[in-house]
Design a protein around this motif. Structure first.
Motif, short mmCIF file in Angstrom:
data_model
loop_
_atom_site.label_atom_id
_atom_site.label_comp_id
_atom_site.label_asym_id
_atom_site.label_seq_id
_atom_site.Cartn_x
_atom_site.Cartn_y
_atom_site.Cartn_z
N GLY A 109 5.37 -24.34 60.89
CA GLY A 109 4.02 -24.26 60.33
C GLY A 109 2.97 -24.65 61.34
N ASP A 137 1.40 -15.96 51.68
CA ASP A 137 2.13 -17.12 52.22
C ASP A 137 2.58 -16.84 53.65
OD1 ASP A 137 2.00 -18.45 49.79
OD2 ASP A 137 4.03 -17.90 49.15
N VAL A 138 3.17 -15.67 53.85
CA VAL A 138 3.69 -15.30 55.16
C VAL A 138 2.55 -15.21 56.17
CG1 VAL A 138 4.79 -13.43 56.46
CG2 VAL A 138 5.75 -14.16 54.28
N PRO A 163 -5.72 -21.34 57.47
CA PRO A 163 -5.04 -20.47 56.51
C PRO A 163 -6.00 -20.01 55.41
CG PRO A 163 -4.37 -22.74 56.21
CD PRO A 163 -5.24 -22.71 57.42
N ILE A 164 -5.64 -18.92 54.75
CA ILE A 164 -6.47 -18.38 53.66
C ILE A 164 -6.28 -19.26 52.42
CG2 ILE A 164 -6.84 -16.41 52.15
CD1 ILE A 164 -5.44 -14.77 54.52
N SER A 192 8.24 -24.16 57.04
CA SER A 192 6.89 -23.66 57.24
C SER A 192 6.21 -23.43 55.89
CB SER A 192 6.92 -22.37 58.02
OG SER A 192 7.47 -21.36 57.21
N SER A 203 2.65 -24.89 55.06
CA SER A 203 1.45 -24.10 54.82
C SER A 203 0.87 -24.43 53.46
CB SER A 203 1.76 -22.61 54.93
OG SER A 203 2.53 -22.19 53.85
N GLU A 211 3.18 -13.91 47.99
CA GLU A 211 4.14 -14.24 49.05
C GLU A 211 3.74 -13.60 50.37
OE1 GLU A 211 7.86 -15.12 46.01
OE2 GLU A 211 7.75 -13.19 47.01
N HIS A 222 11.33 -15.20 52.09
CA HIS A 222 9.89 -15.33 51.83
C HIS A 222 9.63 -15.94 50.46
CE1 HIS A 222 11.35 -11.52 50.16
NE2 HIS A 222 10.66 -11.92 49.13
N ALA A 225 8.84 -17.74 47.12
CA ALA A 225 8.12 -18.98 46.89
C ALA A 225 8.80 -19.84 45.84
CB ALA A 225 6.69 -18.67 46.45
N ARG A 258 -6.77 -28.60 52.91
CA ARG A 258 -8.03 -28.13 53.46
C ARG A 258 -8.93 -27.49 52.42
NH1 ARG A 258 -5.36 -25.76 58.91
NH2 ARG A 258 -4.52 -27.77 59.53
N ASN A 284 -0.29 -16.74 56.00
CA ASN A 284 -0.79 -18.10 56.26
C ASN A 284 0.10 -18.84 57.25
OD1 ASN A 284 -3.14 -18.16 54.87
ND2 ASN A 284 -2.31 -19.09 53.00
N GLN A 285 1.39 -18.61 57.13
CA GLN A 285 2.33 -19.23 58.07
C GLN A 285 1.98 -18.79 59.49
OE1 GLN A 285 6.08 -18.89 55.88
NE2 GLN A 285 6.99 -18.64 57.88
N GLN A 286 1.71 -17.50 59.63
CA GLN A 286 1.36 -16.98 60.97
C GLN A 286 0.03 -17.55 61.44
OE1 GLN A 286 1.56 -12.72 60.53
NE2 GLN A 286 3.74 -12.76 60.00
N PRO A 343 5.59 -16.84 65.00
CA PRO A 343 6.69 -17.62 64.41
C PRO A 343 7.84 -16.71 64.02
CG PRO A 343 4.98 -17.27 62.80
CD PRO A 343 4.51 -16.61 64.06
#
Lengths: 249, 537
Positions: free
Chosen positions: B499, A38-39, A51-52, B525, B529, A35, B276, B278, B536, A41-43, B514
């Motif tokens: 996103g 995830d955060v 993103p990673i 977002s 993501s 997570e 946060h 998931a 990708r 990647n959002q940034q 963000p």
């Protein structure tokens, strides 16, 4: 809490790759490690950066998709825990973490933290099964299986195929993975007819895939999120020796 | 649209046997000429692909994970039902049929459910032959346990990992066929569309999740084994990759969708901890055997659970349902938990939780007994929440985890599009309005091992063999449609989701950092993501 991540970034198989540094603020101790990614990647997406890439799916520690090396340890520091179940409270505030993909010749990097583990699938295709055509099975209770054998087979069958054992091994050997499957099936009466061919074929495939040999370091067992025992490697070695002596089967 | 279920005539108990004897067969030599596409590699998909390949068909199997072994069936914990009557407790095919129908509020199709109960016993035989390490008695015979809603003991299990072990059995059977060259496996591939030619499903459009390349694949029949749609809810217990694209695209191509409102909300999941998060994690329903569910009587009571005296606690399930108590059926337990939280009596962060306490059971049975029964689950809970259920009551909250609705199928498991089949959780036919515990695994394997391999032959035997390749205009059109859809999505250019550019709450153009504080923001977002990362990779 805040963490500093040094993440392995590699655009593709041909890229050399490098570590990139990211500072992530506002991390909650209740977050799982994925997570946090995830955060982050959002940034990254908001900054229009790539993103990673990392594999993940069930996030319950059973599908075996996720896996990365954190500070030199596959799946991170927590015992018997996959990286999706690794929570940030494990780390001190301000921790500096180095994140890498599994590194093994047989697991080429696809991108960033994603590796190609198709070699594991080919190991199973080489012999990690019991041939039992649908419809041909006898009545389930016609062959009793001692509880001890069934329990031990289940211990081996708990493998999730994540590849942490290979990543942990200094030789990048897949012995624990192969041993777990060969033992699971070899311990059951249904697995006897193919017991010898199974170990010989799987070991040959393991060599062909470029996995290293086992030199009994035991790192695999320490890294295994399902705590699969290296006793199964001894079992595989014994079966292999018997099989090659007895050849042909 | 006319729905023809094609249920065979005759008494319920004879329908399947008669149908099996009467449907058309494909000559073994002709089987080699038929190509079948199976989308999904969970219990239903892997078992179907393996069984069809054993019969001689040429099979292509697609999954979005890196390996077919990772499908979400693997996360099923409890067990699999079968009418074996090994416990001599009066179980029978009819009883399993009746329990399933009744559990589903009499809204499932009787003929399908009876057939499911009939083949259930063969599933256990098949899995044991494959080396699934089911729990055993000391004498070496298979062990059983009970599950909610039934009075017999008919559930077979492999510790708390029954789904994993059954899936590995099917995966190994599939792997054998891949090794023999009978199945072509396409991992890391996401189905984007179904190709329908002259009213028949003749192929699919797929995206390679590594290269991003879109390709077309032709076949004589297409089988969707792509699971349910619980992820239409923001948070569910489904895996992150379960994104429902396949059955949704099939629906857009003409496959009717049945009972979409029938989703199962499981009462015992670990509550959300923050924006946060998931996904949610399920805790086994078995906890309700010894745990007592309660909330404070007064809204807004923030005292620690141990400080709330007995007189100020509301054991609401025991109060409302004295005969069921804490073992009230799943749907009821879920609804009541939501209600007490809506009244402001929920506990834990955000007030979205109710207590599940073992204090009384520990006092009655002793800590070692509880540790033996629930040790693994307690450990899992503690790992996620950092709270020890021996010391402090667990906090639980309902969450979507299974969908009984799905693509409408006839008795042969064919959707309203000819040649397009839906099996496992992707179809609607067997669980009515509510699924019984340990029946999802049974249905997935029944469809894949023992039903589809017969019924698909009936269709293929009657269709004219006409070679069709992906140069056909219908494939070109479907590819173009897919490309257009992707182009339109990318052209949205993200003003409304953080996103891509602006934070949700920001009204202006792109802000550099963000805001991740609003739940809506995290929602949109997160989705972006995930799909962006996947597109990708």
């Amino acid at each position: 809490m805040k963490v500093t991540l040094h993440v392995w970034r590699q655009a593709g198989p041909a890229d050399r790759g490098r570590f990139a540094r990211y500072d992530v603020a506002d991390v909650s101790p209740d977050m799982s490690f994925l997570e946090v990614l995830d955060v982050l990647n959002q940034q990254l997406i908001a900054r229009r950066e790539e993103p990673i890439a990392f594999d993940h799916d069930c996030r319950e520690g059973i599908c075996g998709s996720c896996g990365m090396v954190i500070n030199g340890r596959p799946h991170g520091p927590e015992r018997a825990t996959t990286v999706c179940q690794l929570h940030m409270r494990t780390f001190p505030d301000g921790a500096e973490l180095w994140i890498e993909p599994w590194r093994a010749r047989a697991f080429p990097v696809i991108k960033d933290l994603v590796v190609d583990r198709a070699a594991f699938d080919r190991l199973i295709q080489a012999g990690g099964f019991i041939t039992a055509r649908t419809g041909s099975a006898p009545e389930a209770n016609s062959i009793p299986v001692p509880k001890r054998d069934a329990d031990l087979a289940m211990d081996a069958a708990a493998c999730i195929g994540c590849g942490a054992c290979v990543a942990a091994c200094p030789n990048a050997s897949a012995m624990l993975f192969v041993a777990a499957k060969a033992s699971h099936l070899g311990l059951l009466p249904q697995g006897q007819p193919e017991r010898s061919s199974r170990v010989v074929n799987m070991v040959a495939q393991m060599d062909a895939e470029g996995f290293g040999a086992c030199t009994n370091h035991g790192e695999c067992m320490a890294a295994c999120p399902k705590e699969i025992s290296i006793d199964f490697i001894a079992r595989l070695n014994r079966d292999y020796l018997k099989a090659v002596i007895r050849r042909p089967w | 649209m006319e729905l023809r279920a094609k249920i065979p005539s005759g008494p319920l108990a004879d329908k399947w046997e008669r149908h099996r004897s009467e449907i058309k067969l494909v000559n073994p030599a002709n089987k080699l000429k038929h190509e079948i596409i199976v989308v999904g590699s969970g219990l239903a998909g892997a078992s179907a692909a393996a069984s069809l390949a054993e019969l001689g068909y040429r099979v292509s199997c697609f999954c979005f994970q890196d390996s077919p072994r990772r499908a979400h069936s693997i996360a099923a914990q409890g067990g699999i039902n079968a009418a074996k009557n090994y416990q001599n407790d009066g179980d029978s095919v009819f009883r399993l049929f009746y329990d399933t129908i009744k559990g589903g509020d009499f809204r499932a199709r009787e003929a399908n459910v009876y057939r499911l109960a009939q083949v259930s016993a063969s599933i256990i035989d098949q899995c044991v032959a494959q080396g699934v390490p089911f729990a055993r008695e000391y004498g070496g015979m298979l062990a059983n346990r009970s599950f909610g809603g039934v009075q017999v003991s008919r559930t077979f299990y492999a510790r708390g990992q029954t789904g994993q072990q059954l899936l590995l059995g099917a995966y190994q059977a599939l792997s054998r066929q891949i090794g023999l060259g009978k199945v072509t496996m396409h991992p890391r591939a996401e189905m984007l569309d179904v190709v329908v030619v002259d009213g028949r499903a003749r192929g699919i459009i797929v995206r390679d999740l590594v290269s991003g390349a879109v390709s077309a694949h032709a076949a004589d029949a297409v089988v969707l084994a792509t699971g349910g749609y619980a992820n239409v809810y923001y948070l569910s217990t489904n895996a992150k990759g379960c994104n429902v694209t396949a059955i949704w695209r099939a629906h857009k191509r003409g496959a009717a969708f049945a009972n979409p409102g029938f989703t199962q909300i499981h009462p015992t999941c670990i509550p959300v901890t923050g924006h946060h998060q998931a996904k949610l994690t399920l805790m086994s329903e078995s906890l309700r055997n010894d745990g007592r569910i309660w909330v404070p009587k007064a809204p807004g009571d923030t005292r620690a659970p141990g400080d709330i005296p007995e007189s100020e606690r509301d054991y609401y399930l025991e109060r409302l349902y004295p005969s069921y108590g804490n073992l009230a059926p799943r749907d009821i337990a879920s609804r009541r938990a939501k209600e007490v939280c809506d009244e402001g009596r929920g506990v834990g962060p955000g007030g979205n939780g109710v207590y599940l306490e073992f204090r009384d059971a520990i006092a009655r049975l002793g800590r070692p007994v509880i540790a033996e029964r629930y040790g693994n689950l307690f450990e899992m809970y503690e790992r996620i929440t950092a709270e020890d259920p021996f010391e402090r009551p667990m906090r639980i909250f309902p969450a979507p985890h299974y969908t009984m609705g799905g693509l409408w199928v006839d008795y042969n498991l064919m959707t309203t599009v000819d040649g397009l089949y839906a099996i496992g959780e992707a179809n609607f036919s067997d669980h009515g309005a509510n699924r019984l515990g340990a029946s999802a695994l049974m249905q997935g394997l029944a469809d894949g091992y023992f039903i589809l391999p017969y019924t698909i032959g009936d269709y293929l035997a009657q269709m004219k063999l006409d070679r069709l390749d992906t140069a056909h205009p219908a494939f070109r059109q479907a590819e173009a449609d897919t490309g257009e859809r992707v182009r339109r999505l990318l052209a949205v250019n993200g003003r409304k989701s953080c996103g891509t550019a602006a934070a949700c709450r920001a009204t202006g153009p792109a802000s550099p950092r963000p805001s991740s504080r609003s739940a809506d923001c995290a929602r949109s977002s997160g989705a972006t993501s995930t799909s962006a990362a996947r597109a990708r990779t």
